[in-house]
Scaffold this motif. Structure first.
Motif, PDB file in Angstrom:
ATOM      1  N   GLY A 187       0.844  -1.186   0.000  1.00 44.17           N
ATOM      2  CA  GLY A 187       0.000   0.000   0.000  1.00 44.17           C
ATOM      3  C   GLY A 187       0.879   1.234   0.000  1.00 44.17           C
ATOM      4  O   GLY A 187       2.024   1.198   0.454  1.00 44.17           O
ATOM      5  N   ILE A 188       0.349   2.338  -0.514  1.00 41.99           N
ATOM      6  CA  ILE A 188       1.134   3.572  -0.611  1.00 41.99           C
ATOM      7  C   ILE A 188       0.713   4.579   0.445  1.00 41.99           C
ATOM      8  O   ILE A 188       1.545   5.236   1.070  1.00 41.99           O
ATOM      9  CB  ILE A 188       1.004   4.187  -2.017  1.00 41.99           C
ATOM     10  CG1 ILE A 188       1.679   3.272  -3.044  1.00 41.99           C
ATOM     11  CG2 ILE A 188       1.618   5.575  -2.060  1.00 41.99           C
ATOM     12  CD1 ILE A 188       1.555   3.755  -4.463  1.00 41.99           C
ATOM     13  N   GLY A 189      -0.590   4.710   0.673  1.00 41.13           N
ATOM     14  CA  GLY A 189      -1.054   5.701   1.640  1.00 41.13           C
ATOM     15  C   GLY A 189      -0.689   7.111   1.207  1.00 41.13           C
ATOM     16  O   GLY A 189      -0.982   7.523   0.095  1.00 41.13           O
ATOM     17  N   GLY A 190       0.025   7.833   2.049  1.00 37.04           N
ATOM     18  CA  GLY A 190       0.363   9.215   1.754  1.00 37.04           C
ATOM     19  C   GLY A 190       1.675   9.419   1.025  1.00 37.04           C
ATOM     20  O   GLY A 190       2.110  10.562   0.842  1.00 37.04           O
ATOM     21  N   TYR A 191       2.334   8.341   0.604  1.00 47.12           N
ATOM     22  CA  TYR A 191       3.606   8.468  -0.096  1.00 47.12           C
ATOM     23  C   TYR A 191       3.383   8.786  -1.578  1.00 47.12           C
ATOM     24  O   TYR A 191       2.261   8.699  -2.070  1.00 47.12           O
ATOM     25  CB  TYR A 191       4.425   7.192   0.076  1.00 47.12           C
ATOM     26  CG  TYR A 191       4.785   6.907   1.512  1.00 47.12           C
ATOM     27  CD1 TYR A 191       5.493   7.830   2.259  1.00 47.12           C
ATOM     28  CD2 TYR A 191       4.385   5.731   2.137  1.00 47.12           C
ATOM     29  CE1 TYR A 191       5.807   7.597   3.586  1.00 47.12           C
ATOM     30  CE2 TYR A 191       4.693   5.484   3.467  1.00 47.12           C
ATOM     31  CZ  TYR A 191       5.407   6.424   4.186  1.00 47.12           C
ATOM     32  OH  TYR A 191       5.707   6.193   5.497  1.00 47.12           O
ATOM     33  N   PRO A 192       4.417   9.152  -2.332  1.00 49.71           N
ATOM     34  CA  PRO A 192       4.228   9.504  -3.742  1.00 49.71           C
ATOM     35  C   PRO A 192       3.554   8.392  -4.540  1.00 49.71           C
ATOM     36  O   PRO A 192       3.738   7.210  -4.272  1.00 49.71           O
ATOM     37  CB  PRO A 192       5.661   9.748  -4.228  1.00 49.71           C
ATOM     38  CG  PRO A 192       6.412  10.148  -2.997  1.00 49.71           C
ATOM     39  CD  PRO A 192       5.809   9.352  -1.886  1.00 49.71           C
ATOM     40  N   GLY A 193       2.787   8.788  -5.547  1.00 47.95           N
ATOM     41  CA  GLY A 193       1.991   7.845  -6.306  1.00 47.95           C
ATOM     42  C   GLY A 193       2.776   6.787  -7.052  1.00 47.95           C
ATOM     43  O   GLY A 193       2.248   5.725  -7.372  1.00 47.95           O
ATOM     44  N   ASN A 194       4.040   7.060  -7.338  1.00 49.11           N
ATOM     45  CA  ASN A 194       4.858   6.089  -8.082  1.00 49.11           C
ATOM     46  C   ASN A 194       5.663   5.173  -7.159  1.00 49.11           C
ATOM     47  O   ASN A 194       6.599   4.503  -7.595  1.00 49.11           O
ATOM     48  CB  ASN A 194       5.807   6.819  -9.028  1.00 49.11           C
ATOM     49  CG  ASN A 194       6.838   7.678  -8.299  1.00 49.11           C
ATOM     50  OD1 ASN A 194       6.726   7.905  -7.096  1.00 49.11           O
ATOM     51  ND2 ASN A 194       7.819   8.172  -9.032  1.00 49.11           N
ATOM     52  N   TYR A 195       5.281   5.115  -5.895  1.00 46.68           N
ATOM     53  CA  TYR A 195       6.106   4.450  -4.878  1.00 46.68           C
ATOM     54  C   TYR A 195       6.355   2.975  -5.169  1.00 46.68           C
ATOM     55  O   TYR A 195       7.433   2.450  -4.913  1.00 46.68           O
ATOM     56  CB  TYR A 195       5.446   4.614  -3.509  1.00 46.68           C
ATOM     57  CG  TYR A 195       6.399   4.526  -2.351  1.00 46.68           C
ATOM     58  CD1 TYR A 195       7.245   5.587  -2.054  1.00 46.68           C
ATOM     59  CD2 TYR A 195       6.465   3.389  -1.558  1.00 46.68           C
ATOM     60  CE1 TYR A 195       8.129   5.526  -0.992  1.00 46.68           C
ATOM     61  CE2 TYR A 195       7.346   3.316  -0.492  1.00 46.68           C
ATOM     62  CZ  TYR A 195       8.173   4.385  -0.215  1.00 46.68           C
ATOM     63  OH  TYR A 195       9.054   4.308   0.832  1.00 46.68           O
TER      64      TYR A 195
END
Length: 268
Positions: free
Chosen positions: A165-173
């Motif tokens: 999951g990415i959550g609040g990290y950059p969209g390309n994580y």
């Protein structure tokens, strides 16, 4: 127990470690550390803990009876401290985070493998009896392939056999990551950890792509006997799912619960 800080090119081979109060291994700001053919039992926190280190290799080890995480790379309680180019291959990991109240209380605890690392490779591992998530990965170009996962998410709920999951990290994580040719079975669920304590609120899908995950391929996996769904996509997009065998799961084969884009660009 080994504490490798500012080391380079060190190999630990065929050594038994038992009863660490905290971590059997701590790898900090070191590169090309290899742990292979070792037996690590009864670690009080993490069996192998790594931060700010590149090219860690964990190969053909037996890691059993760990209170929190068997392998924990690239994260502290407050910040990301990546361990890029990690290789975790051919390990046997059993009984991770299975005792209630004995693990650290954070979202990525009770995982057999937790890794925050670009270009990580997690392959050919056998992971049995994990209180929460057997493989929780984050990072671009991750490869999760040919792992066998059995019996998980029975202490904490809402976790998958393989999770990201990415959550609040950059969209390309997590861009260009691949989940391929894994066998995942017996996602149990922990209804006593849900708001109403009912099994209908519980979830332990085989593969779980969570908030804002995107540009990930899920192919050629076998997922059976998992709770809620074989594959669960929650607030995701740009996901490719193909050639998977999904059977005897409770609920859905593939569940899409929310889309985090105006375009539902799934390829299923």
């Amino acid at each position: 127990f080994p504490n490798t800080t500012l080391f380079r090119s060190v190999t630990f081979d065929n050594i038994e470690f038992q009863g660490a109060n905290l971590n059997a291994f701590k790898i900090d700001s070191s590169n090309y550390i290899t742990i292979k053919n070792c037996s690590i039992n009864y670690s009080g926190r993490f069996a192998i803990y790594g931060i700010l280190s590149s090219y860690i290799s964990i190969l053909k080890d037996s890691i059993q009876n760990t209170l929190s995480n068997a392998v924990y790379l690239g994260y502290t309680a407050s910040s990301i401290v990546k361990c890029p180019h990690a290789l975790i291959d051919g390990n046997y990991i059993k009984n991770t985070g299975v005792l209630e109240g004995m693990a650290l209380g954070y979202f990525n605890r009770r995982c057999a493998i937790y890794i925050d690392s670009d270009t990580s490779t997690i392959t050919n591992n056998i992971i049995v009896n994990t209180g929460y998530i057997p493989i929780h990965f984050a990072g671009k170009k991750s490869l999760v392939k040919k792992n066998f996962i059995n019996h998980f998410a029975f202490v904490l709920d809402d976790g998958g056999g393989i999770y990201c999951g990415i959550g609040g990290y950059p969209g390309n994580y997590n861009d260009n990551s691949i989940i391929r040719s894994n066998i995942i079975t017996n996602g149990i669920g922990a209804p006593s950890g849900t708001s109403d304590g009912l099994s209908g609120s519980s979830a332990a899908p085989g593969i779980y792509l969570d908030d804002h995950s995107r540009r990930i391929t899920v192919d050629s996996n076998s997922v059976s006997d998992c709770l809620y769904a074989g594959i669960n996509l929650h607030n995701t997009h740009s996901i490719t799912i193909r050639w998977n065998s999904i059977f005897t799961n409770t609920g859905n084969g593939v569940a899409i619960t929310g889309v985090d884009s105006t375009v539902s660009d799934f390829d299923i």
